[in-house]
Design a protein around this motif. Structure first.
Motif, PDB file in Angstrom:
ATOM      1  N   UNK A   1       0.595  -1.267   0.114  1.00 46.75           N
ATOM      2  CA  UNK A   1       0.001  -0.048   0.094  1.00 46.75           C
ATOM      3  C   UNK A   1       0.777   1.187  -0.105  1.00 46.75           C
ATOM      4  N   UNK A   2       0.116   2.264  -0.186  1.00 41.35           N
ATOM      5  CA  UNK A   2       0.580   3.613  -0.601  1.00 41.35           C
ATOM      6  C   UNK A   2       1.484   4.027   0.985  1.00 41.35           C
ATOM      7  N   UNK A   3       0.882   3.762   1.997  1.00 37.91           N
ATOM      8  CA  UNK A   3       1.482   4.394   3.419  1.00 37.91           C
ATOM      9  C   UNK A   3       2.996   3.703   3.542  1.00 37.91           C
ATOM     10  N   UNK A   4       2.962   2.368   3.080  1.00 38.74           N
ATOM     11  CA  UNK A   4       4.501   1.781   3.001  1.00 38.74           C
ATOM     12  C   UNK A   4       5.182   2.591   2.168  1.00 38.74           C
ATOM     13  N   UNK A   5       4.941   2.748   0.848  1.00 34.18           N
ATOM     14  CA  UNK A   5       5.770   3.355   0.039  1.00 34.18           C
ATOM     15  C   UNK A   5       6.415   4.659   0.645  1.00 34.18           C
ATOM     16  N   UNK A   6       5.186   5.391   1.047  1.00 35.49           N
ATOM     17  CA  UNK A   6       5.595   6.895   1.545  1.00 35.49           C
ATOM     18  C   UNK A   6       6.886   6.596   2.643  1.00 35.49           C
ATOM     19  N   UNK A   7       6.507   5.764   3.603  1.00 36.13           N
ATOM     20  CA  UNK A   7       7.425   5.653   4.721  1.00 36.13           C
ATOM     21  C   UNK A   7       8.864   5.169   4.183  1.00 36.13           C
ATOM     22  N   UNK A   8       9.000   4.447   3.000  1.00 39.79           N
ATOM     23  CA  UNK A   8      10.180   4.091   2.612  1.00 39.79           C
ATOM     24  C   UNK A   8      10.829   5.289   1.803  1.00 39.79           C
ATOM     25  N   UNK A   9      10.138   6.017   1.086  1.00 37.34           N
ATOM     26  CA  UNK A   9      10.535   7.221   0.364  1.00 37.34           C
ATOM     27  C   UNK A   9      10.999   8.347   1.463  1.00 37.34           C
ATOM     28  N   UNK A  10      10.369   8.564   2.485  1.00 36.50           N
ATOM     29  CA  UNK A  10      10.590   9.373   3.792  1.00 36.50           C
ATOM     30  C   UNK A  10      11.849   9.078   4.387  1.00 36.50           C
ATOM     31  N   UNK A  11      12.156   7.817   4.603  1.00 38.02           N
ATOM     32  CA  UNK A  11      13.400   7.328   5.013  1.00 38.02           C
ATOM     33  C   UNK A  11      14.659   7.704   3.964  1.00 38.02           C
ATOM     34  N   UNK A  12      14.358   7.353   2.933  1.00 40.77           N
ATOM     35  CA  UNK A  12      15.595   7.619   1.586  1.00 40.77           C
ATOM     36  C   UNK A  12      15.780   8.902   1.628  1.00 40.77           C
TER      37      UNK A  12
ATOM     38  N   UNK B   1      20.996   9.149  10.617  1.00 47.45           N
ATOM     39  CA  UNK B   1      21.579   7.643  10.457  1.00 47.45           C
ATOM     40  C   UNK B   1      21.702   7.421   9.036  1.00 47.45           C
ATOM     41  N   UNK B   2      22.570   8.031   8.134  1.00 51.00           N
ATOM     42  CA  UNK B   2      23.025   7.553   6.928  1.00 51.00           C
ATOM     43  C   UNK B   2      23.663   6.003   6.701  1.00 51.00           C
TER      44      UNK B   2
END
Length: 567
Positions: A189-200, A320-321
């Motif tokens: 879902x969209x929420x997981x992809x958003x979280x991944x992009x937020x971290x990256x 934390x890179x």
């Protein structure tokens, strides 16, 4: 335009696709020259393209779509896209060298057009910039092999053979990355992809404020949604808008992308993605105690849960890179679970302080797994490290074919060779993020043809915990071991080949069958069988007729091994 029409009208002939592209390009030229009072110039771009397609006669399956009104017409076109050809085979058919060079000398533009249309037709969801960049590399190969310096030193066939990987590999890699992203969006879902992009994005742009990063996260997610449904124009225009925003706001986003923003538009995105993370702001504190110690923490969590968790992930990621994006998501999930528990207890301050210990434990476990894998890789080297992985994954996923098991473990071994030589601060992002691509491919394979319940659970329950979950899987107890049929272990004189790679491949196929036949095989039993096989191979390969030797000694080896394995 060629990419767009070839992707939307897959059944159209080369001539029809080219004609539609030329018509639309002529209209664009006319509109750009100032004849803007032409009503055609005022239409939205996707309408212009779809109108052009609907004016063609005898295009298969499109008449029903063309009878619809927009946006239903657009959705109908998208529903007809058929992407059965994955990125495991080459993305285009290699040309006949002599004929291709003759055609190139007579019609220099034709090979590029053929490439664009062929790749777009076969991969209707592949991002247009990937195809256009591939076409530029293809054109460079044609020029070099047919008329350039290479043409005078090597035959066209030899030149194409040597240069084709430079054209093919980036398209395959980009295609797999895109399938991976779309797989995350579809499965989690969209929420997981958003979280991944937020971290990256937080890792790449640690100087950017939360508002700017949040805007980019929403824009990038919306772009992927358009790209994954195959909306070529929406995908490209969204990508262009993001690049424009990033390059006009360099002063507040990153000091490392100026060189990228000076490149031509099609090369910018790839350059920015490959750019190193920006330096952390000088005054950035190493800890984010306010997310643990602040007295109003439970109230904020209750009132604006998603925003509070997003701000935590942003603040933690930019500091934390040295962590992978997947690990950062696990940290974020751990923080969310901690708040759920602590805010119920009535004493959140004491409860939350426990979270730091749990966090340290998780970081230590993750780093230990990667360090242990790298120690084994450095000790054993490529071939024996891959064999270790083969033994493990054949037990976890015995339903996979030998070819699949060898391919996936080969990819994992390549990650070891690439990442294990890096410094500690680069190891985790390199290893886990590359491993995530391979595990994503395994999970997409599972969706097409289910593997087993354990893999099903790991591939569907949580994106960020997918790697630890698959890592902890042990032997699949539901698997019925293979029977010892005459064809299960065959020994031929190809085992005497001097080509090490071919020999290793044959031995790995036999190793897989051995584990599928005897999943509980112990290390000592495996060592005994391997030694007996090596002795037989050495003996038979020194004979005048190796095949005759294998025909008598092979069945004897199987009998002795069967006795050994049943002990």
């Amino acid at each position: 335009a060629m990419v767009m029409f070839a992707q939307y009208v897959q059944g159209g002939s080369f001539g029809k696709v080219l004609k539609m592209a030329e018509d639309v390009t002529a209209l664009a030229r006319s509109c750009a020259a100032g004849t803007r009072d032409n009503p055609e110039c005022l239409k939205p771009l996707d309408r212009i393209f779809l109108d052009a397609a609907c004016q063609q006669e005898n295009l298969p399956r499109l008449s029903e779509c063309c009878a619809e009104k927009d946006p239903a017409r657009h959705d109908c076109f998208l529903s007809l896209k058929n992407s059965s050809r994955g990125f495991t085979s080459p993305p285009f058919d290699s040309p006949n060298a002599e004929a291709a060079c003759k055609n190139y000398s007579q019609h220099p533009q034709a090979p590029r057009a053929h490439f664009l249309i062929q790749v777009s037709r076969q991969h209707p969801f592949l991002y247009a910039p990937t195809i256009l960049a591939g076409a530029a590399r293809y054109e460079e190969m044609m020029k070099s092999c047919c008329t350039g310096t290479e043409a005078s030193t090597a035959s066209p066939e030899e030149c194409f053979r040597r240069q084709a990987p430079k054209v093919v590999k980036p398209i395959q890699e980009d295609g797999l990355r895109q399938e991976h992203t779309c797989g995350i969006l579809e499965q989690f879902g969209e929420r997981t992809l958003q979280a991944l992009k937020l971290a990256q994005i937080s890792q790449k742009l640690p100087r950017a404020d939360f508002g700017s990063v949040s805007k980019l996260v929403l824009d990038v997610t919306a772009m992927h949604k358009a790209c994954c449904r195959g909306a070529t124009l929406d995908c490209m225009s969204a990508r262009e808008e993001i690049l424009r925003y990033v390059c006009t706001h360099q002063d507040i986003l990153s000091s490392k992308i100026q060189r990228c923003c000076e490149k031509p538009l099609l090369q910018r995105a790839e350059c920015i993605l490959a750019a190193e993370n920006d330096d952390r702001p000088a005054g950035l504190s190493p800890h984010i105690r306010e997310f643990i110690e602040d007295k109003g923490i439970c109230q904020r969590f209750a009132q604006e849960k998603d925003k509070h968790l997003a701000r935590f992930l942003y603040e933690y990621s930019r500091r934390h890179p040295e962590f992978s994006a997947q690990m950062l998501l696990r940290v974020g999930k751990g923080y969310e679970e901690l708040l759920k528990e602590c805010c119920r207890s009535g004493a959140p301050e004491k409860c939350c302080s426990r979270g730091e210990e749990e966090l340290k434990k998780h970081i230590y476990e993750t780093e230990s797994v990667m360090k242990t894998s790298c120690d084994i890789y450095k000790e054993k080297g490529d071939y024996y490290f891959q064999n270790e992985l083969l033994m493990s994954f054949t037990k976890k996923m015995p339903q996979l074919t030998s070819a699949e098991l060898i391919k996936f473990t080969k990819q994992m071994t390549t990650i070891g060779s690439k990442c294990c030589q890096l410094s500690q601060d680069k190891l985790l992002p390199c290893a886990e993020e590359n491993l995530d691509l391979v595990l994503g491919e395994i999970c997409r394979r599972h969706l097409r043809d289910p593997i087993n319940p354990g893999v099903c659970h790991c591939c569907s329950s949580s994106y960020s915990f997918r790697r630890p979950c698959l890592g902890k899987l042990e032997m699949d107890e539901s698997f019925v071991p293979l029977s010892l049929t005459p064809g299960l272990f065959t020994f031929h004189q190809d085992l005497c080949t001097s080509q090490e790679e071919k020999l290793q491949h044959r031995k790995q196929e036999m190793l897989i069958n051995l584990i599928k036949y005897k999943p509980q095989i112990s290390a000592a039993q495996l060592a005994s069988v391997s030694a007996a096989f090596a002795t037989m191979r050495e003996q038979c390969c020194s004979q005048a007729s190796p095949q005759a030797c294998f025909q008598t000694q092979g069945p004897e080896l199987i009998k002795r091994s069967e006795k050994l394995l049943s002990a």
